[in-house]
Design a protein around this motif. Sequence first.
Motif, PDB file in Angstrom:
ATOM      1  N   GLN A 143      -7.054   3.682  -9.148  1.00 11.23           N
ATOM      2  CA  GLN A 143      -6.823   3.098 -10.468  1.00 11.23           C
ATOM      3  C   GLN A 143      -5.681   2.093 -10.472  1.00 11.23           C
ATOM      4  OE1 GLN A 143      -6.473   6.979 -12.520  1.00 11.23           O
ATOM      5  NE2 GLN A 143      -8.198   6.306 -13.751  1.00 11.23           N
ATOM      6  N   THR A 144      -4.715   2.275  -9.569  1.00 10.31           N
ATOM      7  CA  THR A 144      -3.549   1.400  -9.539  1.00 10.31           C
ATOM      8  C   THR A 144      -3.142   1.128  -8.098  1.00 10.31           C
ATOM      9  OG1 THR A 144      -1.941   3.216  -9.549  1.00 10.31           O
ATOM     10  CG2 THR A 144      -2.687   2.404 -11.707  1.00 10.31           C
ATOM     11  N   ASP A 145      -2.339   0.080  -7.917  1.00 15.53           N
ATOM     12  CA  ASP A 145      -1.786  -0.207  -6.595  1.00 15.53           C
ATOM     13  C   ASP A 145      -0.886   0.933  -6.134  1.00 15.53           C
ATOM     14  OD1 ASP A 145      -3.029  -2.714  -6.274  1.00 15.53           O
ATOM     15  OD2 ASP A 145      -1.467  -3.688  -7.460  1.00 15.53           O
ATOM     16  N   GLY A 146      -0.151   1.534  -7.086  1.00 17.56           N
ATOM     17  CA  GLY A 146       0.724   2.645  -6.741  1.00 17.56           C
ATOM     18  C   GLY A 146      -0.042   3.823  -6.181  1.00 17.56           C
ATOM     19  N   ALA A 147      -1.227   4.095  -6.730  1.00 14.07           N
ATOM     20  CA  ALA A 147      -2.054   5.177  -6.200  1.00 14.07           C
ATOM     21  C   ALA A 147      -2.585   4.824  -4.812  1.00 14.07           C
ATOM     22  CB  ALA A 147      -3.208   5.462  -7.152  1.00 14.07           C
ATOM     23  N   ALA A 148      -3.008   3.598  -4.636  1.00 13.28           N
ATOM     24  CA  ALA A 148      -3.528   3.173  -3.331  1.00 13.28           C
ATOM     25  C   ALA A 148      -2.462   3.280  -2.248  1.00 13.28           C
ATOM     26  CB  ALA A 148      -4.056   1.748  -3.413  1.00 13.28           C
ATOM     27  N   ASP A 149      -1.216   2.982  -2.598  1.00  7.82           N
ATOM     28  CA  ASP A 149      -0.134   2.982  -1.613  1.00  7.82           C
ATOM     29  C   ASP A 149       0.141   4.354  -1.012  1.00  7.82           C
ATOM     30  OD1 ASP A 149       0.226   0.289  -1.879  1.00  7.82           O
ATOM     31  OD2 ASP A 149       1.898   0.443  -3.287  1.00  7.82           O
ATOM     32  N   PHE A 150      -0.328   5.404  -1.660  1.00  8.09           N
ATOM     33  CA  PHE A 150      -0.131   6.749  -1.126  1.00  8.09           C
ATOM     34  C   PHE A 150      -0.891   6.943   0.184  1.00  8.09           C
ATOM     35  CE2 PHE A 150      -1.885  11.048  -0.679  1.00  8.09           C
ATOM     36  CZ  PHE A 150      -0.733  11.824  -0.705  1.00  8.09           C
ATOM     37  N   PHE A 151      -2.005   6.238   0.343  1.00  8.36           N
ATOM     38  CA  PHE A 151      -2.928   6.487   1.450  1.00  8.36           C
ATOM     39  C   PHE A 151      -2.664   5.552   2.620  1.00  8.36           C
ATOM     40  CE2 PHE A 151      -4.998   7.938  -2.410  1.00  8.36           C
ATOM     41  CZ  PHE A 151      -5.388   9.223  -2.035  1.00  8.36           C
ATOM     42  N   PRO A 152      -3.022   5.986   3.828  1.00  9.85           N
ATOM     43  CA  PRO A 152      -2.821   5.141   5.006  1.00  9.85           C
ATOM     44  C   PRO A 152      -3.669   3.871   4.944  1.00  9.85           C
ATOM     45  CG  PRO A 152      -4.080   7.114   5.578  1.00  9.85           C
ATOM     46  CD  PRO A 152      -3.595   7.301   4.179  1.00  9.85           C
ATOM     47  N   LYS A 153      -3.232   2.882   5.702  1.00  6.60           N
ATOM     48  CA  LYS A 153      -3.868   1.573   5.667  1.00  6.60           C
ATOM     49  C   LYS A 153      -5.356   1.639   5.969  1.00  6.60           C
ATOM     50  CE  LYS A 153      -3.462  -3.086   7.631  1.00  6.60           C
ATOM     51  NZ  LYS A 153      -2.708  -3.935   8.608  1.00  6.60           N
ATOM     52  N   ARG A 154      -5.752   2.498   6.891  1.00  9.18           N
ATOM     53  CA  ARG A 154      -7.165   2.558   7.277  1.00  9.18           C
ATOM     54  C   ARG A 154      -8.055   2.982   6.108  1.00  9.18           C
ATOM     55  NH1 ARG A 154      -4.897   7.263   9.091  1.00  9.18           N
ATOM     56  NH2 ARG A 154      -6.046   9.204   8.677  1.00  9.18           N
ATOM     57  N   LEU A 155      -7.509   3.789   5.174  1.00  9.09           N
ATOM     58  CA  LEU A 155      -8.272   4.172   3.990  1.00  9.09           C
ATOM     59  C   LEU A 155      -8.203   3.096   2.912  1.00  9.09           C
ATOM     60  CD1 LEU A 155      -7.446   7.983   3.638  1.00  9.09           C
ATOM     61  CD2 LEU A 155      -9.425   6.896   4.727  1.00  9.09           C
ATOM     62  N   ARG A 156      -7.033   2.495   2.745  1.00 13.45           N
ATOM     63  CA  ARG A 156      -6.899   1.427   1.747  1.00 13.45           C
ATOM     64  C   ARG A 156      -7.832   0.259   2.056  1.00 13.45           C
ATOM     65  NH1 ARG A 156      -1.302   2.008   2.716  1.00 13.45           N
ATOM     66  NH2 ARG A 156      -1.217  -0.139   3.512  1.00 13.45           N
ATOM     67  N   GLN A 157      -8.062  -0.007   3.338  1.00 15.76           N
ATOM     68  CA  GLN A 157      -8.882  -1.155   3.716  1.00 15.76           C
ATOM     69  C   GLN A 157     -10.327  -1.011   3.277  1.00 15.76           C
ATOM     70  OE1 GLN A 157      -8.040  -1.310   7.961  1.00 15.76           O
ATOM     71  NE2 GLN A 157      -6.583  -3.000   7.670  1.00 15.76           N
ATOM     72  N   ARG A 158     -10.808   0.215   3.148  1.00 20.94           N
ATOM     73  CA  ARG A 158     -12.190   0.390   2.689  1.00 20.94           C
ATOM     74  C   ARG A 158     -12.254   0.735   1.193  1.00 20.94           C
ATOM     75  NH1 ARG A 158     -13.358   6.071   5.809  1.00 20.94           N
ATOM     76  NH2 ARG A 158     -12.201   4.976   7.410  1.00 20.94           N
ATOM     77  N   GLY A 159     -11.087   0.703   0.548  1.00 21.11           N
ATOM     78  CA  GLY A 159     -11.031   1.039  -0.867  1.00 21.11           C
ATOM     79  C   GLY A 159     -10.893  -0.179  -1.757  1.00 21.11           C
ATOM     80  N   ALA A 160     -10.813   0.070  -3.057  1.00 21.17           N
ATOM     81  CA  ALA A 160     -10.640  -0.987  -4.053  1.00 21.17           C
ATOM     82  C   ALA A 160      -9.835  -0.442  -5.213  1.00 21.17           C
ATOM     83  CB  ALA A 160     -11.998  -1.492  -4.544  1.00 21.17           C
ATOM     84  N   VAL A 161      -8.970  -1.274  -5.767  1.00 19.45           N
ATOM     85  CA  VAL A 161      -8.202  -0.914  -6.965  1.00 19.45           C
ATOM     86  C   VAL A 161      -8.938  -1.483  -8.170  1.00 19.45           C
ATOM     87  CG1 VAL A 161      -6.016  -1.160  -8.189  1.00 19.45           C
ATOM     88  CG2 VAL A 161      -6.029  -0.889  -5.703  1.00 19.45           C
ATOM     89  N   MET A 162      -9.410  -0.595  -9.033  1.00 17.07           N
ATOM     90  CA  MET A 162     -10.168  -1.036 -10.204  1.00 17.07           C
ATOM     91  C   MET A 162      -9.779  -0.180 -11.411  1.00 17.07           C
ATOM     92  SD  MET A 162     -13.980  -1.929  -8.765  1.00 17.07           S
ATOM     93  CE  MET A 162     -14.249  -0.328  -8.007  1.00 17.07           C
ATOM     94  N   PRO A 163      -9.603  -0.798 -12.578  1.00 14.99           N
ATOM     95  CA  PRO A 163      -9.250  -0.035 -13.771  1.00 14.99           C
ATOM     96  C   PRO A 163     -10.443   0.702 -14.350  1.00 14.99           C
ATOM     97  CG  PRO A 163      -9.567  -2.329 -14.350  1.00 14.99           C
ATOM     98  CD  PRO A 163      -9.723  -2.242 -12.850  1.00 14.99           C
ATOM     99  N   ASN A 164     -10.182   1.500 -15.360  1.00 12.60           N
ATOM    100  CA  ASN A 164     -11.258   2.156 -16.099  1.00 12.60           C
ATOM    101  C   ASN A 164     -11.938   1.150 -17.021  1.00 12.60           C
ATOM    102  OD1 ASN A 164     -10.367   4.499 -14.939  1.00 12.60           O
ATOM    103  ND2 ASN A 164      -9.386   5.289 -16.772  1.00 12.60           N
TER     104      ASN A 164
END
Length: 358
Positions: A143-164
């Motif tokens: 949901q936010t960049d702050g939430a994404a930052d919790f996870f390692p880079k390898r997971l962030r790379q296949r993820g996306a930050v998108m609002p509700n």
Amino acid sequence: MPDICIVTRSMLRGGCERVVQQLAAYLLQNGWGVDLVLTEDRPIEYALPEGCRVAVIGTRSGNALLNKWAQYRALRRLVVEKRPGVVLAMPEEIGVYALLGLCGTGVPVVVSERNNPYVMPNRRITRLLRRIAYPLAAGLIFQTDGAADFFPKRLRQRGAVMPNPLDAARLGSPWDGERERRVVCVGRLEPQKNVPLLLGAFSDFLQRHPGWMLELYGEGREEAALRALAGSLLPEAAVRFAGSCADVADRIRTAGAFVLPSDYEGMPNALMEAMALGLPCIATDCPSGGCAALIRHGVDGLLVPVGDRTAMAAALGRLADEPDFAAALGRSARRIADRLAVERVGAEWMAYLKSRIR
């Protein structure tokens, strides 16, 4: 168009459930087939869109471990039978077990994080299993960049930050008349929401602003303790526990302020909807950044530090003492309806989900 299987706990009133409802409707409108799988056999409180197929895998055993095993075996059978293009699981605890239960099926699984990952899931075993399960995901939605930052880079790379997504049309029109001397809060009566902070701040505020009332909308484990605390801090006529209701937008529309006092959040739907209604809003600037992603301090709402009773009381006082400023915040807040319109955000979700299909 592809089929999608959305897995979640229930369709009781709540933020995650509202996202499921709106996303299912958007995907159906755009030609997707939608199967909704519920892991709890609870009443469906949100109207589901026509064409949405529902399967309840519910409680299967009195033993919690056996029950979970049976539920996700049932989910695996359903997914193997239907072979959807993608599975979307939310919130995070559901995602962990869906990934493990569907491992080896060949069907891509996307998990949508719905809260602060530094705190949730709150069970140690589930947090440990998340480390094993998340690398199996075809995708992750934060949901936010702050939430994404919790996870390692390898997971962030296949993820996306998108609002509700936000379907403001169902909320009705914002109120343009004089606002009532009411402070409203909408959310579960659970420790995360830190309602004691609001009760204390409102007590301080009330000393200089008599005649105002606090209304709390929601239910939860803390209700009895909160009622006792409210009785010790406030006159009986100054606070009302309004419970959970389907027409909450109509009930809060004319209020003078909306407050979200949480210790942590994902991206709170209640705050999004209050802003779309044009309410002057106060929220804690809590991790993992969902409130700050919605509110620009002093422009379309006010942010206060987490747990700061004095700052929250002062923010309430400012809205009461400066009605023109409060009205300006509310007018600016309405723009969130366009920024997070379900047509716009739904298209982002749909494009990402389609990109995860193998």
